[in-house]
Each structure stands twice: as C-alpha cells, then as structure tokens.
Design an enzyme around this catalytic site. Structure first.
Site, PDB file in Angstrom:
ATOM      1  N   CYS A   1      16.711 -20.233 -14.004  1.00 21.02           N
ATOM      2  CA  CYS A   1      17.084 -19.330 -13.113  1.00 21.02           C
ATOM      3  C   CYS A   1      18.387 -19.840 -12.262  1.00 21.02           C
ATOM      4  O   CYS A   1      18.115 -20.798 -11.428  1.00 21.02           O
ATOM      5  CB  CYS A   1      15.833 -18.942 -11.992  1.00 21.02           C
ATOM      6  SG  CYS A   1      16.673 -17.790 -10.898  1.00 21.02           S
TER       7      CYS A   1
ATOM      8  N   CYS B   1      17.735 -18.421  -3.689  1.00 20.58           N
ATOM      9  CA  CYS B   1      16.568 -17.727  -3.761  1.00 20.58           C
ATOM     10  C   CYS B   1      15.609 -18.726  -4.060  1.00 20.58           C
ATOM     11  O   CYS B   1      15.614 -19.107  -5.378  1.00 20.58           O
ATOM     12  CB  CYS B   1      16.635 -16.512  -4.827  1.00 20.58           C
ATOM     13  SG  CYS B   1      15.067 -15.595  -4.707  1.00 20.58           S
TER      14      CYS B   1
ATOM     15  N   CYS C   1      10.418 -17.582  -5.939  1.00 21.47           N
ATOM     16  CA  CYS C   1       9.688 -18.023  -7.005  1.00 21.47           C
ATOM     17  C   CYS C   1       9.378 -19.558  -6.793  1.00 21.47           C
ATOM     18  O   CYS C   1      10.031 -20.483  -7.583  1.00 21.47           O
ATOM     19  CB  CYS C   1      10.133 -17.813  -8.204  1.00 21.47           C
ATOM     20  SG  CYS C   1      10.253 -16.477  -8.811  1.00 21.47           S
TER      21      CYS C   1
ATOM     22  N   CYS D   1      18.272 -10.960 -11.564  1.00 18.26           N
ATOM     23  CA  CYS D   1      16.895 -11.738 -11.596  1.00 18.26           C
ATOM     24  C   CYS D   1      16.202 -11.430 -12.929  1.00 18.26           C
ATOM     25  O   CYS D   1      15.686 -10.440 -13.518  1.00 18.26           O
ATOM     26  CB  CYS D   1      15.814 -11.085 -10.474  1.00 18.26           C
ATOM     27  SG  CYS D   1      14.242 -11.659 -10.231  1.00 18.26           S
TER      28      CYS D   1
ATOM     29  N   GLN E   1       0.021  -2.278  -8.517  1.00 18.87           N
ATOM     30  CA  GLN E   1       0.330  -3.931  -8.693  1.00 18.87           C
ATOM     31  C   GLN E   1       1.631  -3.991  -9.431  1.00 18.87           C
ATOM     32  O   GLN E   1       2.317  -2.795 -10.292  1.00 18.87           O
ATOM     33  CB  GLN E   1      -0.610  -4.224  -9.915  1.00 18.87           C
ATOM     34  CG  GLN E   1      -2.003  -4.601  -9.498  1.00 18.87           C
ATOM     35  CD  GLN E   1      -2.878  -3.215  -9.273  1.00 18.87           C
ATOM     36  OE1 GLN E   1      -2.318  -2.328  -9.839  1.00 18.87           O
ATOM     37  NE2 GLN E   1      -4.146  -3.539  -9.049  1.00 18.87           N
TER      38      GLN E   1
ATOM     39  N   GLU F   1      -9.501   6.211  -0.091  1.00 25.08           N
ATOM     40  CA  GLU F   1      -8.307   5.627   0.343  1.00 25.08           C
ATOM     41  C   GLU F   1      -7.895   6.195   1.703  1.00 25.08           C
ATOM     42  O   GLU F   1      -8.009   7.437   1.839  1.00 25.08           O
ATOM     43  CB  GLU F   1      -7.502   5.955  -0.924  1.00 25.08           C
ATOM     44  CG  GLU F   1      -6.237   5.861  -0.528  1.00 25.08           C
ATOM     45  CD  GLU F   1      -5.848   4.240  -0.479  1.00 25.08           C
ATOM     46  OE1 GLU F   1      -4.969   4.024   0.633  1.00 25.08           O
ATOM     47  OE2 GLU F   1      -6.236   3.415  -0.846  1.00 25.08           O
TER      48      GLU F   1
ATOM     49  N   ASN G   1     -11.015  -3.328  -3.703  1.00 24.81           N
ATOM     50  CA  ASN G   1      -9.862  -3.832  -4.006  1.00 24.81           C
ATOM     51  C   ASN G   1      -8.819  -3.853  -2.556  1.00 24.81           C
ATOM     52  O   ASN G   1      -8.134  -3.192  -2.550  1.00 24.81           O
ATOM     53  CB  ASN G   1      -9.035  -3.291  -5.185  1.00 24.81           C
ATOM     54  CG  ASN G   1      -7.966  -3.553  -5.558  1.00 24.81           C
ATOM     55  OD1 ASN G   1      -7.610  -4.759  -5.517  1.00 24.81           O
ATOM     56  ND2 ASN G   1      -6.925  -2.725  -5.967  1.00 24.81           N
TER      57      ASN G   1
ATOM     58  N   CYS H   1      -6.268 -10.220  -4.204  1.00 23.94           N
ATOM     59  CA  CYS H   1      -5.163 -10.649  -4.579  1.00 23.94           C
ATOM     60  C   CYS H   1      -5.006 -12.075  -3.674  1.00 23.94           C
ATOM     61  O   CYS H   1      -3.803 -12.393  -3.454  1.00 23.94           O
ATOM     62  CB  CYS H   1      -3.919  -9.873  -4.272  1.00 23.94           C
ATOM     63  SG  CYS H   1      -4.041  -9.084  -2.596  1.00 23.94           S
TER      64      CYS H   1
END
Length: 393
Positions: free
Chosen positions: A13, A21, A24, A98, A227, A277, A324, A351
């Site tokens: 990258c 950046c 990551c 990207c 997601q 929800e 979730n 997550c």
C-alpha cells in the site's frame, strides 16, 4: 481457508508506505500471521485453551478487495477534490486507490469526484477560520456496494443549498455510473466529528440496496447498519443458521436485529422469530425483505430499544436469544436480564471480544458450546466472534 501464498503475502500500500494513512495498523504483517494473532487473542479473552475443541478454526477473509462500504471525507477544492481522510492539519488525503475496496466502489470513486467538480459541490473545510456557513457544503461521500455490484451513494452535505445542483446532474451520474441504484443527500449541519445527520433525502426511485446473500435478500436502507465485509457476513449468517438448526428452537428472539440478517436466516417451518431493533427505518426494510422472501414460520419485527423493560417477556419466552450488539456490548442491563432469565440458549455475535468477555462474565449461568472468529476486518486488530452459549445454572 487461505492459500499459503496469500497467507504469507504482505499487502503493498503506497499510502501506508508514505505515512499518509495508517488506518490498517497491521498492514505490515503477512495476513496469515495477522489471522493467527487475532484468533489467539479472541480465544484467550474467552478463557479457552489453545487446544479446546469448542474453539473452531477461524473464517478468513480476502486480505484486500473485501470492503463493501467506503466512508470518504471530502476535502480539497471543487477543482481538485480529495476523497479519503484528513491529515493532522485538516487537509485532505485522497484515498481513491485504497486496495481494501471492492471493485464497484473503486470504479465509482473517480466518477463521484467528477460529480463534485461538475456540480460545484464545495468540500467542507474543517480547518477554516470562517463561520460554519462559509466553510463549504460537502462533508462525506458514503458508498455501499451490493453482492451484485449495485451502489448506494450518500452525499453528506452541510445543508440543502446545493440539492438542486445534485438533482440537475443526476442524469449524467446515472449514465456515468450505471451501477447506481440509490442516491441520497444526508444533511449534517453541525461542525463536529459526526459522520451523518438525522435528515435523509432520497433522490432516486429506489430507496434501498438489495443485498443478495444466497437464498436471502436483505434490503439495506441509507442509514441502515450492515457489515463492511459482505462475504464474511454471508459466512456468519450461514454459521448461525447451522448452529440453530442443531438446536431446533421453536421461539427465537433476535435483539439488535438491524435489517433482519439473523432473523431472516433463522426463519423455519413451525418456528416463531421476533426481531427487535431501535431504528424504525431498519425495521421497515426488514419487514420488506420478509415479505419478498415469503419465508416459512412466523416472522415479525418490532421497533424498540433492545434493553427496554417491555421486551423482558420476549426474552423469558424465547428458546434461543440472538444478540448482535454494537462495540460497547450488551451492557449490564441486558446481560443481567439474560442471566436472570430462563432462556436455555444464546447466540452472541460480537465485533469486540473485550466487551464480549465482559458480558459473558456477567452471564455466569451460561457455558460456551462453541465459538469461532470470522475475520471481517483484515489488516486491523478488530475481530468478529460468534459464540453459542448453553444455560447450565
């Protein structure tokens, strides 16, 4: 599983190499090493030994070209816009190249930059000393791609002052970007680090993006959560369906159901599934998907806070509760409600392994039956973990 050559590969990258950046943060490591490290950390947080058979092999991702959602900060000028992030001075860093984005998004970003120029959508200047009303209009460009390559594009503007310009150039955009299905303007008038506002103006006939996941097609609205890694999300829902089939529950409660991903996949003959929800928009899209799918069993969606007291009876009546939650986890109220309930089985999709471990500590009457890491977020330490729990106390 990953081919060995891919597992050993380090993603090249130019943005990372130049220090432009560092989102990551694990990019300098081979993907296979990243996955092993992430898997070990998540397992250890749940208190499972390295050879514990309940901890299943991780589900890997493609190391690049997996991200189906782009959240691009608009900066620069009308003539030379940047779509990416901001540097430490508030200046724009263009990240249109990207490598994480799926091909439909990578192809769309240059077209959307051209829209900025053609329509004169002045990028918002966060570092300007001018009053907020004079700093520009375009704050973010948000793009989501479906498995079929269709696009949902949201332009986050400070106001509606440039709405007519966007509408004027919509025919050009449709021609230049045939994959466009939904285009909206989101109005975010405040000068603060908030991605989007409360008001959404849909400019196209379509108002949702069909997300085809095997035999289930979800409807993703402009402000709906989904997601960022659709292929791994597909694996997550398939795993939940498989584990639930083994349990054969008659009554399922899906808390934080979003647009109905888990609930729709768990529908079955003779089974009652209820999704809860807080977003009324998401509930509307979940109901639309359920109608389109004509699924067996009883399936309904309720708009409300998953932690609200009025949903306590739904918890007590369920044979299986699916949760979730966002990164903050269930929190004390809902974790304690599950602990005090008679629910025999829980599926927890998390997550954030840190808050997952905290919540499981509160839910001491449950034991882990099996668990698996699904790598939604390559090149970062973030992890998605699915855990099946059984009441023992």
């Amino acid at each position: 599983m990953l081919a060995s050559s891919t597992a050993l590969e380090v993603l090249d990258c130019a943005y990372f190499a130049a220090g432009e950046c560092r989102s990551c943060s694990w990019l300098g490591d081979p993907y296979g090493a990243q996955l092993a490290r992430k898997d070990d950390d998540a397992r250890a947080r749940l208190g499972l030994d390295v050879d514990d058979p309940r901890w299943l092999a991780p589900v890997p991702s493609a190391p690049a070209g997996f991200r189906t959602k782009a959240k691009m900060v608009a900066a620069g000028t009308v003539e030379h816009p940047t779509l990416g992030i901001l540097d430490e001075t508030g200046g724009g860093v263009d990240l249109r190249g990207c490598a994480l984005h799926v091909a439909p998004i990578a192809d769309a970003l240059p077209v959307l930059a051209e829209l900025v120029r053609r329509a004169g959508l002045t990028p918002y200047d966060v570092a300007s000393p001018l009053p907020v009303a004079q700093r520009g209009e375009l704050k973010h460009v948000l793009v989501t791609s479906s498995p079929d390559g269709e696009l949902l594009v949201r332009l986050v503007l400070r106001s509606t002052a440039l709405q007519a310009r966007v509408v004027k150039h919509l025919p050009w955009l449709r021609e230049a970007l045939p994959a466009l299905r939904v285009l909206t303007i989101n109005v975010q008038p405040e000068h603060r680090a908030v991605l989007e506002g409360e008001r959404e103006i849909v400019l196209t006939e379509g108002d949702s993006l069909p997300m085809r996941l095997g035999d289930i097609t979800l409807h993703l609205g402009p402000r709906s959560f989904f997601q960022t890694n659709t292929e791994v999300a597909r694996a997550l829902y398939a795993e939940a369906r498989s584990w639930t089939t083994d349990l054969a529950p008659a009554r399922v409660l899906d808390l934080y159901c979003g647009v109905g991903g888990f609930a729709l996949h768990l529908a079955a003959p003779g089974r009652s599934v209820v999704g809860v929800e807080v977003s009324e928009d998401a509930v509307g899209f979940a109901r639309r998907a359920a109608t389109d799918a004509s699924l067996p069993g009883e399936l309904r969606f309720v708009a409300g806070d998953a932690t609200a007291p009025e949903h306590a009876d739904l918890v007590d009546e369920a044979d299986l509760v699916v949760v979730n939650p966002p990164r903050r986890g269930l929190g004390d109220v809902l974790a304690q409600r599950l602990e005090a309930s008679g629910v025999p089985h829980v599926l927890y999709s998390s997550c954030n392994p840190v808050t997952l471990a905290r919540d499981l500590g509160t839910m001491g009457s449950y034991e882990i039956v099996r668990a698996r890491l699904l790598d939604m977020f390559p090149q970062t330490p973030h992890a998605e973990v699915l855990v099946q729990l059984r009441r023992v106390g």
